[in-house]
Write an enzyme that holds these catalytic residues in place. Structure first.
Site, PDB file in Angstrom:
ATOM      1  N   CYS A  56      27.226  63.804 -28.167  1.00 22.75           N
ATOM      2  CA  CYS A  56      28.158  64.915 -28.422  1.00 22.75           C
ATOM      3  C   CYS A  56      28.798  65.382 -27.101  1.00 22.75           C
ATOM      4  CB  CYS A  56      27.419  66.071 -29.101  1.00 22.75           C
ATOM      5  SG  CYS A  56      28.510  67.469 -29.404  1.00 22.75           S
ATOM      6  N   PRO A  59      27.090  61.344 -38.929  1.00 23.02           N
ATOM      7  CA  PRO A  59      26.934  62.795 -39.024  1.00 23.02           C
ATOM      8  C   PRO A  59      28.215  63.411 -38.471  1.00 23.02           C
ATOM      9  CG  PRO A  59      25.283  61.799 -37.535  1.00 23.02           C
ATOM     10  CD  PRO A  59      26.248  60.737 -37.895  1.00 23.02           C
ATOM     11  N   LYS A  73      21.980  57.793 -31.143  1.00 17.10           N
ATOM     12  CA  LYS A  73      23.425  57.520 -31.116  1.00 17.10           C
ATOM     13  C   LYS A  73      23.924  57.898 -29.727  1.00 17.10           C
ATOM     14  CE  LYS A  73      27.715  58.457 -33.689  1.00 17.10           C
ATOM     15  NZ  LYS A  73      28.424  59.552 -33.036  1.00 17.10           N
ATOM     16  N   GLN A  85      20.409  64.398 -38.176  1.00 13.26           N
ATOM     17  CA  GLN A  85      20.590  64.162 -36.740  1.00 13.26           C
ATOM     18  C   GLN A  85      20.360  65.464 -35.986  1.00 13.26           C
ATOM     19  OE1 GLN A  85      24.495  63.993 -34.894  1.00 13.26           O
ATOM     20  NE2 GLN A  85      24.057  61.939 -34.131  1.00 13.26           N
ATOM     21  N   ASN A 136      30.369  51.906 -33.563  1.00 14.40           N
ATOM     22  CA  ASN A 136      31.110  53.106 -33.976  1.00 14.40           C
ATOM     23  C   ASN A 136      32.328  53.314 -33.080  1.00 14.40           C
ATOM     24  OD1 ASN A 136      30.897  56.500 -33.245  1.00 14.40           O
ATOM     25  ND2 ASN A 136      31.401  55.865 -35.307  1.00 14.40           N
ATOM     26  N   GLY A 137      33.426  53.665 -33.711  1.00 11.28           N
ATOM     27  CA  GLY A 137      34.676  53.954 -33.000  1.00 11.28           C
ATOM     28  C   GLY A 137      35.850  53.255 -33.640  1.00 11.28           C
ATOM     29  N   ALA A 150      29.879  67.062 -37.591  1.00 11.48           N
ATOM     30  CA  ALA A 150      29.706  68.520 -37.496  1.00 11.48           C
ATOM     31  C   ALA A 150      30.850  69.234 -38.206  1.00 11.48           C
ATOM     32  CB  ALA A 150      29.658  68.925 -36.032  1.00 11.48           C
TER      33      ALA A 150
HETATM   34  C1  LIG Z   1      34.915  66.304 -36.989  1.00 10.23           C
HETATM   35  C2  LIG Z   1      33.948  65.465 -36.218  1.00 10.23           C
HETATM   36  C3  LIG Z   1      32.628  65.835 -36.138  1.00 10.23           C
HETATM   37  C4  LIG Z   1      31.715  65.028 -35.460  1.00 10.23           C
HETATM   38  N1  LIG Z   1      30.396  65.370 -35.465  1.00 10.23           N
HETATM   39  C5  LIG Z   1      29.482  64.517 -34.980  1.00 10.23           C
HETATM   40  C6  LIG Z   1      28.090  64.764 -35.136  1.00 10.23           C
HETATM   41  O1  LIG Z   1      27.676  65.782 -35.710  1.00 10.23           O
HETATM   42  N2  LIG Z   1      27.225  63.847 -34.632  1.00 10.23           N
HETATM   43  C7  LIG Z   1      27.650  62.703 -34.019  1.00 10.23           C
HETATM   44  O2  LIG Z   1      26.825  61.884 -33.595  1.00 10.23           O
HETATM   45  N3  LIG Z   1      28.956  62.453 -33.848  1.00 10.23           N
HETATM   46  C8  LIG Z   1      29.872  63.316 -34.331  1.00 10.23           C
HETATM   47  N4  LIG Z   1      31.206  63.036 -34.194  1.00 10.23           N
HETATM   48  C9  LIG Z   1      31.612  61.810 -33.479  1.00 10.23           C
HETATM   49  C10 LIG Z   1      31.773  60.642 -34.444  1.00 10.23           C
HETATM   50  O3  LIG Z   1      30.608  60.392 -35.169  1.00 10.23           O
HETATM   51  C11 LIG Z   1      32.167  59.338 -33.747  1.00 10.23           C
HETATM   52  O4  LIG Z   1      31.188  58.977 -32.814  1.00 10.23           O
HETATM   53  C12 LIG Z   1      33.510  59.400 -33.074  1.00 10.23           C
HETATM   54  O5  LIG Z   1      34.447  60.170 -33.822  1.00 10.23           O
HETATM   55  C13 LIG Z   1      34.075  58.001 -32.872  1.00 10.23           C
HETATM   56  O6  LIG Z   1      34.281  57.344 -34.070  1.00 10.23           O
HETATM   57  P1  LIG Z   1      35.758  57.224 -34.738  1.00 10.23           P
HETATM   58  O7  LIG Z   1      36.667  56.725 -33.649  1.00 10.23           O
HETATM   59  O8  LIG Z   1      35.565  56.241 -35.845  1.00 10.23           O
HETATM   60  O9  LIG Z   1      36.128  58.590 -35.222  1.00 10.23           O
HETATM   61  C14 LIG Z   1      32.140  63.845 -34.817  1.00 10.23           C
HETATM   62  C15 LIG Z   1      33.484  63.491 -34.884  1.00 10.23           C
HETATM   63  C16 LIG Z   1      34.378  64.274 -35.582  1.00 10.23           C
HETATM   64  C17 LIG Z   1      35.804  63.848 -35.670  1.00 10.23           C
END
Ligand SMILES: Cc1cc2nc3c(=O)[nH]c(=O)nc-3n(C[C@H](O)[C@H](O)[C@H](O)COP(=O)(O)O)c2cc1C
Length: 369
Positions: free
Chosen positions: A107, A23, A146, A77, A211-212, A25
Protein backbone atom coordinates in the site's frame (compact mmCIF):
# COMPACT_ATOMS: atom_id res chain seq x y z
CA UNK A 1 -10.95 -25.11 -20.63
CA UNK A 2 -8.76 -21.99 -20.49
CA UNK A 3 -5.56 -21.93 -18.45
CA UNK A 4 -7.12 -19.55 -15.94
CA UNK A 5 -10.20 -21.69 -15.56
CA UNK A 6 -8.35 -24.49 -13.77
CA UNK A 7 -8.42 -25.06 -10.04
CA UNK A 8 -5.37 -24.34 -7.93
CA UNK A 9 -4.28 -25.11 -4.38
CA UNK A 10 -3.01 -22.32 -2.14
CA UNK A 11 -1.51 -24.45 0.60
CA UNK A 12 -4.40 -26.75 1.48
CA UNK A 13 -7.04 -24.37 0.16
CA UNK A 14 -8.58 -25.33 -3.15
CA UNK A 15 -9.58 -22.39 -5.32
CA UNK A 16 -11.84 -23.09 -8.30
CA UNK A 17 -9.94 -20.95 -10.81
CA UNK A 18 -6.93 -18.65 -11.22
CA UNK A 19 -8.58 -15.26 -11.54
CA UNK A 20 -8.67 -13.47 -8.21
CA UNK A 21 -10.16 -10.17 -7.15
CA UNK A 22 -7.66 -8.01 -5.23
CA UNK A 23 -8.47 -6.58 -1.84
CA UNK A 24 -9.65 -3.06 -2.74
CA UNK A 25 -9.87 -0.47 0.04
CA UNK A 26 -13.23 1.29 0.01
CA UNK A 27 -14.49 -1.04 -2.72
CA UNK A 28 -14.31 -4.81 -2.07
CA UNK A 29 -17.17 -4.98 0.41
CA UNK A 30 -19.82 -7.72 0.51
CA UNK A 31 -22.01 -6.36 -2.34
CA UNK A 32 -19.03 -5.77 -4.65
CA UNK A 33 -17.54 -9.18 -3.92
CA UNK A 34 -20.87 -10.96 -4.48
CA UNK A 35 -21.21 -9.45 -7.94
CA UNK A 36 -17.60 -10.36 -8.84
CA UNK A 37 -18.10 -13.89 -7.50
CA UNK A 38 -21.23 -14.27 -9.62
CA UNK A 39 -19.14 -13.46 -12.69
CA UNK A 40 -16.49 -16.00 -11.80
CA UNK A 41 -13.87 -14.49 -9.43
CA UNK A 42 -12.21 -17.58 -7.93
CA UNK A 43 -10.96 -15.88 -4.80
CA UNK A 44 -11.96 -12.55 -3.32
CA UNK A 45 -10.71 -10.55 -0.37
CA UNK A 46 -12.05 -8.20 2.24
CA UNK A 47 -10.51 -4.77 1.74
CA UNK A 48 -7.22 -4.15 3.55
CA UNK A 49 -7.57 -3.95 7.34
CA UNK A 50 -5.25 -2.27 9.79
CA UNK A 51 -3.69 -4.57 12.41
CA UNK A 52 -4.02 -1.76 14.96
CA UNK A 53 -7.72 -1.39 14.27
CA UNK A 54 -8.23 -5.15 14.54
CA UNK A 55 -6.29 -5.31 17.80
CA UNK A 56 -8.41 -2.47 19.22
CA UNK A 57 -11.55 -4.20 17.91
CA UNK A 58 -12.61 -1.06 16.08
CA UNK A 59 -16.34 -1.34 15.43
CA UNK A 60 -15.96 -0.16 11.85
CA UNK A 61 -13.25 -2.70 11.13
CA UNK A 62 -15.32 -5.51 12.61
CA UNK A 63 -18.15 -4.41 10.32
CA UNK A 64 -15.80 -4.59 7.35
CA UNK A 65 -15.07 -8.23 8.20
CA UNK A 66 -18.67 -9.32 7.58
CA UNK A 67 -19.17 -12.19 5.16
CA UNK A 68 -22.28 -13.13 3.19
CA UNK A 69 -23.53 -16.75 3.53
CA UNK A 70 -23.06 -17.22 -0.22
CA UNK A 71 -19.31 -16.56 0.11
CA UNK A 72 -18.00 -20.10 0.34
CA UNK A 73 -14.40 -18.92 0.16
CA UNK A 74 -13.02 -15.59 1.34
CA UNK A 75 -9.62 -14.11 2.07
CA UNK A 76 -8.67 -11.19 4.25
CA UNK A 77 -5.75 -8.80 4.07
CA UNK A 78 -4.05 -6.81 6.78
CA UNK A 79 -1.08 -4.60 7.36
CA UNK A 80 0.62 -3.17 10.42
CA UNK A 81 3.65 -1.45 11.88
CA UNK A 82 5.43 -4.53 13.26
CA UNK A 83 5.52 -8.30 12.83
CA UNK A 84 4.16 -8.73 16.38
CA UNK A 85 1.15 -6.47 15.88
CA UNK A 86 0.34 -8.04 12.52
CA UNK A 87 0.57 -11.51 14.07
CA UNK A 88 -1.64 -10.50 17.00
CA UNK A 89 -4.28 -9.29 14.55
CA UNK A 90 -3.86 -12.36 12.32
CA UNK A 91 -4.56 -14.64 15.27
CA UNK A 92 -7.91 -12.91 15.67
CA UNK A 93 -8.63 -13.11 11.91
CA UNK A 94 -7.78 -16.80 11.92
CA UNK A 95 -10.51 -17.38 14.52
CA UNK A 96 -13.04 -15.50 12.39
CA UNK A 97 -12.84 -18.28 9.82
CA UNK A 98 -11.26 -16.50 6.87
CA UNK A 99 -9.87 -19.08 4.45
CA UNK A 100 -6.60 -17.34 3.80
CA UNK A 101 -4.72 -14.33 5.16
CA UNK A 102 -2.71 -11.94 3.03
CA UNK A 103 -0.19 -9.43 4.35
CA UNK A 104 -0.18 -6.12 2.53
CA UNK A 105 3.34 -4.91 1.86
CA UNK A 106 2.46 -2.70 -1.06
CA UNK A 107 0.00 0.00 0.00
CA UNK A 108 1.51 3.33 -1.10
CA UNK A 109 -0.80 5.65 0.87
CA UNK A 110 1.20 8.15 2.93
CA UNK A 111 -0.77 7.66 6.12
CA UNK A 112 -0.10 3.93 6.00
CA UNK A 113 3.56 4.24 5.04
CA UNK A 114 4.16 6.83 7.78
CA UNK A 115 2.79 4.27 10.18
CA UNK A 116 5.54 1.84 9.06
CA UNK A 117 2.89 -0.29 7.32
CA UNK A 118 2.04 -1.29 3.73
CA UNK A 119 4.91 -0.66 1.32
CA UNK A 120 7.14 0.65 4.15
CA UNK A 121 7.74 -3.03 4.97
CA UNK A 122 9.47 -3.47 1.60
CA UNK A 123 12.37 -1.35 2.73
CA UNK A 124 13.41 -3.98 5.24
CA UNK A 125 13.61 -7.53 3.77
CA UNK A 126 14.25 -8.94 7.23
CA UNK A 127 10.90 -7.55 8.33
CA UNK A 128 9.25 -9.18 5.31
CA UNK A 129 10.52 -12.55 6.51
CA UNK A 130 9.67 -11.88 10.16
CA UNK A 131 6.14 -10.76 9.38
CA UNK A 132 5.28 -13.81 7.29
CA UNK A 133 6.90 -16.10 9.88
CA UNK A 134 5.07 -14.47 12.79
CA UNK A 135 1.70 -14.74 11.06
CA UNK A 136 2.33 -18.35 10.09
CA UNK A 137 3.07 -19.16 13.70
CA UNK A 138 -0.39 -18.08 14.86
CA UNK A 139 -2.56 -19.19 11.96
CA UNK A 140 -3.48 -22.50 10.46
CA UNK A 141 -4.59 -20.82 7.21
CA UNK A 142 -2.51 -20.43 4.06
CA UNK A 143 -0.56 -17.18 4.44
CA UNK A 144 0.44 -14.94 1.56
CA UNK A 145 2.10 -11.61 0.91
CA UNK A 146 1.39 -8.92 -1.66
CA UNK A 147 4.40 -6.83 -2.52
CA UNK A 148 5.60 -4.29 -5.07
CA UNK A 149 8.92 -4.28 -6.91
CA UNK A 150 10.44 -2.05 -4.28
CA UNK A 151 9.96 1.29 -2.59
CA UNK A 152 11.56 3.31 -5.38
CA UNK A 153 12.87 2.39 -8.82
CA UNK A 154 16.42 2.99 -7.63
CA UNK A 155 15.73 0.78 -4.62
CA UNK A 156 14.14 -2.20 -6.40
CA UNK A 157 14.59 -5.20 -4.13
CA UNK A 158 11.96 -7.56 -5.45
CA UNK A 159 14.36 -10.51 -5.68
CA UNK A 160 15.38 -10.21 -2.04
CA UNK A 161 11.82 -9.70 -0.81
CA UNK A 162 10.44 -12.57 -2.91
CA UNK A 163 13.13 -14.78 -1.49
CA UNK A 164 12.21 -13.72 2.04
CA UNK A 165 8.53 -14.48 1.45
CA UNK A 166 9.44 -17.93 0.15
CA UNK A 167 11.94 -18.66 2.91
CA UNK A 168 9.29 -17.82 5.49
CA UNK A 169 7.17 -20.53 3.78
CA UNK A 170 4.27 -18.42 2.54
CA UNK A 171 1.74 -20.30 0.43
CA UNK A 172 1.35 -17.53 -2.14
CA UNK A 173 3.14 -14.43 -3.37
CA UNK A 174 1.49 -11.64 -5.35
CA UNK A 175 3.61 -8.99 -7.01
CA UNK A 176 2.26 -5.70 -8.33
CA UNK A 177 4.68 -4.78 -11.12
CA UNK A 178 5.40 -1.22 -10.02
CA UNK A 179 7.35 0.40 -7.20
CA UNK A 180 5.80 2.42 -4.41
CA UNK A 181 6.86 5.68 -5.99
CA UNK A 182 5.31 4.88 -9.38
CA UNK A 183 1.75 5.86 -10.16
CA UNK A 184 -0.56 4.20 -12.63
CA UNK A 185 0.85 6.08 -15.60
CA UNK A 186 4.03 4.06 -15.13
CA UNK A 187 3.93 0.87 -17.22
CA UNK A 188 3.95 -2.51 -15.52
CA UNK A 189 7.52 -3.82 -15.33
CA UNK A 190 6.90 -7.43 -16.38
CA UNK A 191 10.57 -8.24 -16.39
CA UNK A 192 11.19 -7.54 -12.71
CA UNK A 193 7.81 -8.99 -11.81
CA UNK A 194 8.72 -12.26 -13.56
CA UNK A 195 12.12 -12.39 -11.88
CA UNK A 196 10.55 -11.93 -8.45
CA UNK A 197 8.01 -14.70 -8.96
CA UNK A 198 10.68 -17.02 -10.39
CA UNK A 199 12.97 -16.44 -7.41
CA UNK A 200 10.21 -17.44 -4.99
CA UNK A 201 9.31 -20.52 -7.04
CA UNK A 202 12.93 -21.67 -7.05
CA UNK A 203 12.89 -21.76 -3.24
CA UNK A 204 9.64 -23.55 -2.49
CA UNK A 205 6.39 -24.70 -3.99
CA UNK A 206 4.45 -21.44 -3.85
CA UNK A 207 1.55 -20.01 -5.83
CA UNK A 208 2.72 -17.00 -7.82
CA UNK A 209 0.32 -14.24 -8.77
CA UNK A 210 0.81 -11.38 -11.24
CA UNK A 211 -0.91 -8.05 -10.65
CA UNK A 212 -1.05 -4.82 -12.62
CA UNK A 213 -2.94 -3.54 -15.67
CA UNK A 214 -5.17 -6.57 -16.16
CA UNK A 215 -8.17 -5.05 -17.95
CA UNK A 216 -9.42 -7.81 -20.23
CA UNK A 217 -8.45 -11.31 -21.39
CA UNK A 218 -5.69 -9.95 -23.64
CA UNK A 219 -3.81 -8.28 -20.79
CA UNK A 220 -4.47 -11.29 -18.54
CA UNK A 221 -2.80 -13.50 -21.14
CA UNK A 222 0.02 -11.01 -21.47
CA UNK A 223 0.62 -11.16 -17.70
CA UNK A 224 0.76 -14.94 -17.85
CA UNK A 225 2.98 -14.99 -20.97
CA UNK A 226 5.44 -12.43 -19.62
CA UNK A 227 5.74 -13.70 -16.04
CA UNK A 228 4.69 -17.36 -16.06
CA UNK A 229 2.51 -16.58 -13.02
CA UNK A 230 0.18 -19.29 -11.73
CA UNK A 231 -2.74 -16.89 -11.30
CA UNK A 232 -3.68 -13.26 -11.81
CA UNK A 233 -5.18 -10.68 -9.51
CA UNK A 234 -7.58 -8.13 -11.00
CA UNK A 235 -7.85 -4.68 -9.43
CA UNK A 236 -8.95 -1.58 -11.38
CA UNK A 237 -10.13 -3.87 -14.17
CA UNK A 238 -13.11 -4.93 -12.03
CA UNK A 239 -14.34 -1.41 -11.27
CA UNK A 240 -17.66 -1.11 -13.05
CA UNK A 241 -16.83 -4.27 -14.96
CA UNK A 242 -17.49 -7.55 -13.11
CA UNK A 243 -17.73 -9.18 -16.56
CA UNK A 244 -13.94 -9.12 -16.67
CA UNK A 245 -13.87 -12.41 -14.74
CA UNK A 246 -16.11 -14.13 -17.26
CA UNK A 247 -14.08 -12.59 -20.08
CA UNK A 248 -10.76 -13.96 -18.76
CA UNK A 249 -12.18 -17.36 -17.87
CA UNK A 250 -13.91 -17.77 -21.24
CA UNK A 251 -11.12 -16.10 -23.21
CA UNK A 252 -13.38 -13.91 -25.29
CA UNK A 253 -14.54 -10.31 -25.32
CA UNK A 254 -17.58 -10.04 -23.05
CA UNK A 255 -19.74 -7.00 -23.70
CA UNK A 256 -23.05 -7.21 -21.86
CA UNK A 257 -26.17 -5.85 -23.51
CA UNK A 258 -27.89 -2.86 -21.99
CA UNK A 259 -30.43 -5.23 -20.42
CA UNK A 260 -27.74 -7.43 -18.80
CA UNK A 261 -25.87 -4.36 -17.62
CA UNK A 262 -28.98 -2.85 -16.03
CA UNK A 263 -29.72 -6.14 -14.35
CA UNK A 264 -26.29 -6.12 -12.65
CA UNK A 265 -26.52 -2.47 -11.60
CA UNK A 266 -29.93 -3.08 -10.02
CA UNK A 267 -28.73 -6.27 -8.36
CA UNK A 268 -25.72 -4.46 -6.94
CA UNK A 269 -28.04 -1.76 -5.60
CA UNK A 270 -30.21 -4.39 -3.95
CA UNK A 271 -27.18 -6.09 -2.32
CA UNK A 272 -26.10 -2.67 -1.09
CA UNK A 273 -29.51 -2.05 0.48
CA UNK A 274 -29.44 -5.46 2.10
CA UNK A 275 -25.93 -5.08 3.50
CA UNK A 276 -25.71 -1.56 4.91
CA UNK A 277 -27.93 -0.49 7.77
CA UNK A 278 -26.88 3.15 7.54
CA UNK A 279 -28.34 4.68 4.41
CA UNK A 280 -25.77 7.47 4.19
CA UNK A 281 -22.89 4.97 4.16
CA UNK A 282 -24.63 2.81 1.57
CA UNK A 283 -25.17 5.78 -0.74
CA UNK A 284 -21.69 7.23 -0.24
CA UNK A 285 -19.96 3.96 -1.05
CA UNK A 286 -22.27 3.21 -3.96
CA UNK A 287 -21.83 6.53 -5.75
CA UNK A 288 -18.35 5.83 -7.05
CA UNK A 289 -19.36 2.33 -8.13
CA UNK A 290 -22.27 3.78 -10.08
CA UNK A 291 -19.96 6.28 -11.74
CA UNK A 292 -17.82 3.33 -12.86
CA UNK A 293 -20.85 1.39 -14.05
CA UNK A 294 -22.08 4.44 -15.96
CA UNK A 295 -19.70 3.95 -18.84
CA UNK A 296 -19.93 2.32 -22.22
CA UNK A 297 -23.31 3.50 -23.54
CA UNK A 298 -24.33 6.64 -25.44
CA UNK A 299 -24.57 9.90 -23.44
CA UNK A 300 -23.20 8.22 -20.33
CA UNK A 301 -21.62 11.47 -19.20
CA UNK A 302 -25.15 12.72 -18.55
CA UNK A 303 -25.79 9.57 -16.48
CA UNK A 304 -22.58 10.04 -14.48
CA UNK A 305 -23.46 13.66 -13.70
CA UNK A 306 -26.85 12.58 -12.40
CA UNK A 307 -25.32 9.83 -10.25
CA UNK A 308 -23.06 12.29 -8.48
CA UNK A 309 -26.00 14.06 -6.89
CA UNK A 310 -28.08 11.09 -5.70
CA UNK A 311 -29.23 11.03 -2.09
CA UNK A 312 -30.75 7.54 -1.97
CA UNK A 313 -30.31 4.13 -3.58
CA UNK A 314 -33.92 4.29 -4.78
CA UNK A 315 -33.10 7.49 -6.64
CA UNK A 316 -30.14 5.75 -8.29
CA UNK A 317 -32.37 2.89 -9.32
CA UNK A 318 -34.80 5.30 -10.94
CA UNK A 319 -32.04 7.16 -12.79
CA UNK A 320 -30.56 3.97 -14.25
CA UNK A 321 -33.96 2.55 -15.18
CA UNK A 322 -35.07 5.67 -17.01
CA UNK A 323 -31.71 6.00 -18.76
CA UNK A 324 -31.93 2.39 -19.98
CA UNK A 325 -35.55 2.83 -21.09
CA UNK A 326 -34.38 5.34 -23.71
CA UNK A 327 -32.02 2.91 -25.46
CA UNK A 328 -32.48 -0.46 -27.25
CA UNK A 329 -32.21 -3.26 -24.68
CA UNK A 330 -29.89 -5.35 -26.89
CA UNK A 331 -27.33 -2.55 -27.32
CA UNK A 332 -23.88 -3.95 -26.49
CA UNK A 333 -21.72 -2.14 -23.96
CA UNK A 334 -18.45 -0.77 -25.33
CA UNK A 335 -16.54 -0.37 -22.11
CA UNK A 336 -13.41 0.46 -24.04
CA UNK A 337 -12.60 -0.64 -27.51
CA UNK A 338 -9.69 1.22 -29.00
CA UNK A 339 -6.05 1.85 -28.17
CA UNK A 340 -6.66 5.36 -26.92
CA UNK A 341 -9.28 4.23 -24.42
CA UNK A 342 -7.09 1.33 -23.37
CA UNK A 343 -4.28 3.74 -22.56
CA UNK A 344 -6.64 6.06 -20.69
CA UNK A 345 -7.79 3.18 -18.53
CA UNK A 346 -4.25 2.03 -17.78
CA UNK A 347 -3.33 5.49 -16.52
CA UNK A 348 -6.57 6.04 -14.68
CA UNK A 349 -6.29 6.56 -10.94
CA UNK A 350 -9.63 5.87 -9.26
CA UNK A 351 -8.77 7.92 -6.21
CA UNK A 352 -9.89 11.01 -8.11
CA UNK A 353 -13.38 9.61 -8.16
CA UNK A 354 -13.34 8.34 -4.60
CA UNK A 355 -14.22 10.12 -1.42
CA UNK A 356 -11.14 9.54 0.72
CA UNK A 357 -13.23 9.77 3.89
CA UNK A 358 -15.01 6.66 2.71
CA UNK A 359 -11.81 4.89 1.75
CA UNK A 360 -12.20 2.83 4.84
CA UNK A 361 -9.31 0.44 4.66
CA UNK A 362 -6.85 3.26 4.43
CA UNK A 363 -8.74 6.03 6.20
CA UNK A 364 -7.80 7.74 9.45
CA UNK A 365 -10.18 5.94 11.67
CA UNK A 366 -8.75 2.48 11.09
CA UNK A 367 -5.49 3.65 12.56
CA UNK A 368 -7.08 5.26 15.61
CA UNK A 369 -5.79 3.94 18.86
C1 LIG B 1 -9.54 1.64 -5.23
C2 LIG B 1 -8.33 0.80 -4.96
C3 LIG B 1 -8.15 0.23 -3.72
C4 LIG B 1 -7.05 -0.59 -3.48
N1 LIG B 1 -6.94 -1.22 -2.28
C5 LIG B 1 -5.99 -2.15 -2.09
C6 LIG B 1 -5.97 -2.94 -0.91
O1 LIG B 1 -6.80 -2.79 -0.01
N2 LIG B 1 -4.99 -3.88 -0.80
C7 LIG B 1 -4.07 -4.09 -1.79
O2 LIG B 1 -3.21 -4.97 -1.66
N3 LIG B 1 -4.06 -3.34 -2.91
C8 LIG B 1 -5.01 -2.40 -3.08
N4 LIG B 1 -5.03 -1.67 -4.24
C9 LIG B 1 -3.98 -1.91 -5.26
C10 LIG B 1 -4.42 -2.96 -6.27
O3 LIG B 1 -4.76 -4.17 -5.66
C11 LIG B 1 -3.36 -3.26 -7.32
O4 LIG B 1 -2.19 -3.73 -6.71
C12 LIG B 1 -3.03 -2.08 -8.20
O5 LIG B 1 -4.19 -1.29 -8.49
C13 LIG B 1 -2.41 -2.54 -9.51
O6 LIG B 1 -3.27 -3.33 -10.24
P1 LIG B 1 -4.10 -2.74 -11.51
O7 LIG B 1 -3.10 -2.03 -12.37
O8 LIG B 1 -4.67 -3.96 -12.15
O9 LIG B 1 -5.14 -1.82 -10.95
C14 LIG B 1 -6.09 -0.81 -4.49
C15 LIG B 1 -6.27 -0.21 -5.73
C16 LIG B 1 -7.37 0.58 -5.97
C17 LIG B 1 -7.55 1.18 -7.33
Amino acid sequence: MSYFNQPIFIGNLEVKNRVFLAPLAGVSDVPFRRICQEYGAGLTYVEMLSANAINYRSHRTLQMMRRHPSESILGVQLTGPSAELVAQAAEFLDKQGFDTIDINMGCPVKKIVNNASGSAILKDPQRVWQTVKAVKAVSSRPISAKIRLGFTREGINVLKNSQQVAEAQAAMLTIHGRTRSENYSHPVDYDNLAKGLKTAKEKISIVTVGNGNVFEHISANKMRAETNCDAIMVSRGALGNPWIFQEILEQRRVEPTLEEWLDVVLRHLSYQKEHYEIKKVAVGLMKKLLVWYAKGFPSCKYLRDQVKSISSLEEAEEIFRSYAAKLPSDLPRHFFHDEEERELRQNYDPKYEMDRKLDRGVGDDCLQK
